[in-house]
Design a protein around this motif. Sequence first.
Motif, mmCIF file in Angstrom:
data_model
loop_
_atom_site.group_PDB
_atom_site.id
_atom_site.type_symbol
_atom_site.label_atom_id
_atom_site.label_comp_id
_atom_site.label_asym_id
_atom_site.label_seq_id
_atom_site.Cartn_x
_atom_site.Cartn_y
_atom_site.Cartn_z
ATOM 1 N N THR A 142 0.850 -1.188 0.000
ATOM 2 C CA THR A 142 0.000 0.000 0.000
ATOM 3 C C THR A 142 0.886 1.238 0.000
ATOM 4 O OG1 THR A 142 -0.066 0.017 2.386
ATOM 5 C CG2 THR A 142 -1.843 -1.125 1.291
ATOM 6 N N SER A 143 0.306 2.344 -0.397
ATOM 7 C CA SER A 143 1.089 3.555 -0.611
ATOM 8 C C SER A 143 1.867 3.966 0.637
ATOM 9 C CB SER A 143 0.150 4.676 -1.035
ATOM 10 O OG SER A 143 0.767 5.912 -0.829
ATOM 11 N N PHE A 144 3.142 4.233 0.425
ATOM 12 C CA PHE A 144 4.043 4.676 1.479
ATOM 13 C C PHE A 144 3.530 5.972 2.108
ATOM 14 C CE2 PHE A 144 7.625 7.797 1.609
ATOM 15 C CZ PHE A 144 8.079 7.480 2.866
ATOM 16 N N LEU A 145 3.129 6.905 1.261
ATOM 17 C CA LEU A 145 2.667 8.209 1.730
ATOM 18 C C LEU A 145 1.441 8.059 2.633
ATOM 19 C CD1 LEU A 145 3.168 11.201 1.430
ATOM 20 C CD2 LEU A 145 1.773 11.192 -0.615
ATOM 21 N N LEU A 146 0.520 7.166 2.233
ATOM 22 C CA LEU A 146 -0.702 7.000 3.012
ATOM 23 C C LEU A 146 -0.429 6.301 4.339
ATOM 24 C CD1 LEU A 146 -3.230 6.137 0.177
ATOM 25 C CD2 LEU A 146 -3.017 8.255 1.479
ATOM 26 N N ARG A 147 0.612 5.442 4.364
ATOM 27 C CA ARG A 147 0.951 4.794 5.629
ATOM 28 C C ARG A 147 1.519 5.815 6.613
ATOM 29 N NH1 ARG A 147 4.853 0.437 4.538
ATOM 30 N NH2 ARG A 147 5.001 1.383 2.481
ATOM 31 N N TYR A 149 0.759 8.989 6.506
ATOM 32 C CA TYR A 149 -0.406 9.811 6.808
ATOM 33 C C TYR A 149 -1.260 9.167 7.909
ATOM 34 C CZ TYR A 149 -5.198 11.445 6.138
ATOM 35 O OH TYR A 149 -6.459 11.902 6.345
ATOM 36 N N ALA A 150 -1.356 7.821 7.869
ATOM 37 C CA ALA A 150 -2.153 7.120 8.875
ATOM 38 C C ALA A 150 -1.640 7.443 10.284
ATOM 39 C CB ALA A 150 -2.109 5.616 8.632
ATOM 40 N N TRP A 151 -0.323 7.600 10.426
ATOM 41 C CA TRP A 151 0.230 7.905 11.747
ATOM 42 C C TRP A 151 -0.093 9.320 12.186
ATOM 43 C CZ3 TRP A 151 1.692 5.008 15.607
ATOM 44 C CH2 TRP A 151 1.981 3.679 15.339
ATOM 45 N N LEU B 25 -7.484 4.265 9.450
ATOM 46 C CA LEU B 25 -7.760 5.020 8.216
ATOM 47 C C LEU B 25 -9.072 4.566 7.609
ATOM 48 C CD1 LEU B 25 -4.625 5.240 5.871
ATOM 49 C CD2 LEU B 25 -5.812 7.063 7.032
ATOM 50 N N ASP B 212 4.206 5.067 -6.297
ATOM 51 C CA ASP B 212 4.393 5.450 -4.910
ATOM 52 C C ASP B 212 5.290 6.673 -4.748
ATOM 53 O OD1 ASP B 212 3.372 4.632 -2.555
ATOM 54 O OD2 ASP B 212 5.061 3.394 -1.973
#
Lengths: 312, 275
Positions: A142-147, A149-151, B25, B212
């Motif tokens: 899954t997208s690095f950026l979104l991971r 962002y989740a934090w 999320l 990504d």
Amino acid sequence: MSALTQNVLWRGTARVMGLVGIRGRTLVIAVPMLWLLLFFLVPFVVLGRISLAEPMIARPPYSPLWERGPDGSLQIIASLENYRFLLSDALYRNAYLSSIRIAVVSTVFALLIGYPIAYFIARSPEPRRSVLLLMVILPFWTSFLLRVYAWMGFLRREGVINNTLVGLGVIDEPLVLMQTDLAVYIGIVYTYLPFMILPLYANLVKLDSALLEAAGDLGASPMVTFFTVTLPLSLPGIVAGSMLVFIPAIGEYVIPALLGGPDTLMIGRVLWDEFFSSRDWPVASAVAIVMLFLVVAPIMWLQSVQNRRALD
Amino acid sequence: MARGWFLPLAVTLGLAFLYAPILSLVVFSFNESRLVTVWGGFSTRWYGELLEDAQILGSAWISLKVAFFSACLATIIGTLGAFVLVRFHRFWGRMLLVAMLTAPLVMPEVITGLSLLLMFVASETFLNSHPLTSGLFPGRGVVTIVIAHTTFCAAFVAVIAQSRLRDMDQSLEEAARDLGAGPVRVFFDITLPVIAPALVSGWLLAFTLSLDDLVIASFVSGPGASTLPMVIFSKVRLGVSPDVNALATIMIAIVAVAVIAAGLLMRRSARQRTS
């Protein structure tokens, strides 16, 4: 395509290449070679040259390499001024040191968290082993950026952690978790943990359990067996996993930019700001060149030593 | 070796660490409230807003295009590079090619991005300074991002292709050559089909890496060509926003379905091979 047309096609290609005087071998070598020369090596030459230029308000915002003097002679403009500036300003030295510190600490934590997981997976019976491995790899896709962002949602003042702790009555005031170095450590460990677990697992799964039984039969406690047999044998996995976490961590930009505070210094972030905010291309180039020699060159040297040792 | 409570506990905590943020999320993407972490009731309004957001949809399309072309080019160049290194032992510049194919793996993204951008700007200035070549530079945007992504993804493809090429049975190629096939034909009829699975995984890895990437694309892109990570980053930088949660959930769902489908397919083909 019929066999005949295929044959004609192959012969034809070979004939045309022979007519032009290019040997097929040369052509095959030339394609990747030229691409990488043009788009990998030449950019570094340009980078080095601009690190010697002066910033200017112009398009592009740096001084040209040469100028015609009043008598028409060519004058080359190059100075080490940018490097002198990097040396004189403590910001850059601190950013280098703090990048190394953050990368080392994150790598150690990733190792401490990743090792037991890798060990458990390696010792699991088959169907469970595959499922656990898949679960470790899945977040990586899954997208690095979104991971990252989740934090942000987790660590904010009104985030999940603070809401839970306040709700349970553990703390009265929300903790400051976002925009701290701690958040950056968490972000790096979280993002690169699979990179630590996979090489460790690949190493530990090859460990001969007869060795462990032998140590046990000879009277070693599980603790002693671990430190005298398992840990030394898994050293190659530890080194490989640590490199895979350390290398991307040291040049990281996104994680300190999103989770770190204004005083979280990392060299990737300094370079980015120098380029995008200060628009000082020559200083940004000088930062990159220094990073190349202080960070990338030692890593490449270490890797070549490691590869040579693996071949012996 | 399942002894004691320590290992199971460590694994449970580790997996919770990996999945809890992702789960939150997903949960909060169905939250009615704009305050992302306060539950205001179930709703799908953020998905609706997302589907009307032309900027996100447009950048997603750009990202997919860039990832597709970069993955294809990177597979070609990475495979050729790997083939050259594994099969040709002596040629001029071999060490240089080895260095240029491995260095991108350890190069910080900020350096790759900056150096490529400076090269693009310098060549644009150079081309435009001569009347004959002015206007030849395509302008910064999709083309320059594809070039940048191809260069760093090719190194990853080369690693995968190299190990497959080393492992493959070379007597197949020798047999084909003995039967009269030229080297080009041997490559396309024997080598390529044998290493095809490695190339598929190389292509997929390159596609994911390109999709990504934020840092390199931010450097080499020009006005008007923002990839999806660039748009997400500019939104997220200002704080948490619920439509990004919805977007994340959609992307996680796609990845989960794809990975599970691939796993089932692989299990089926493995079973067919053994039976």
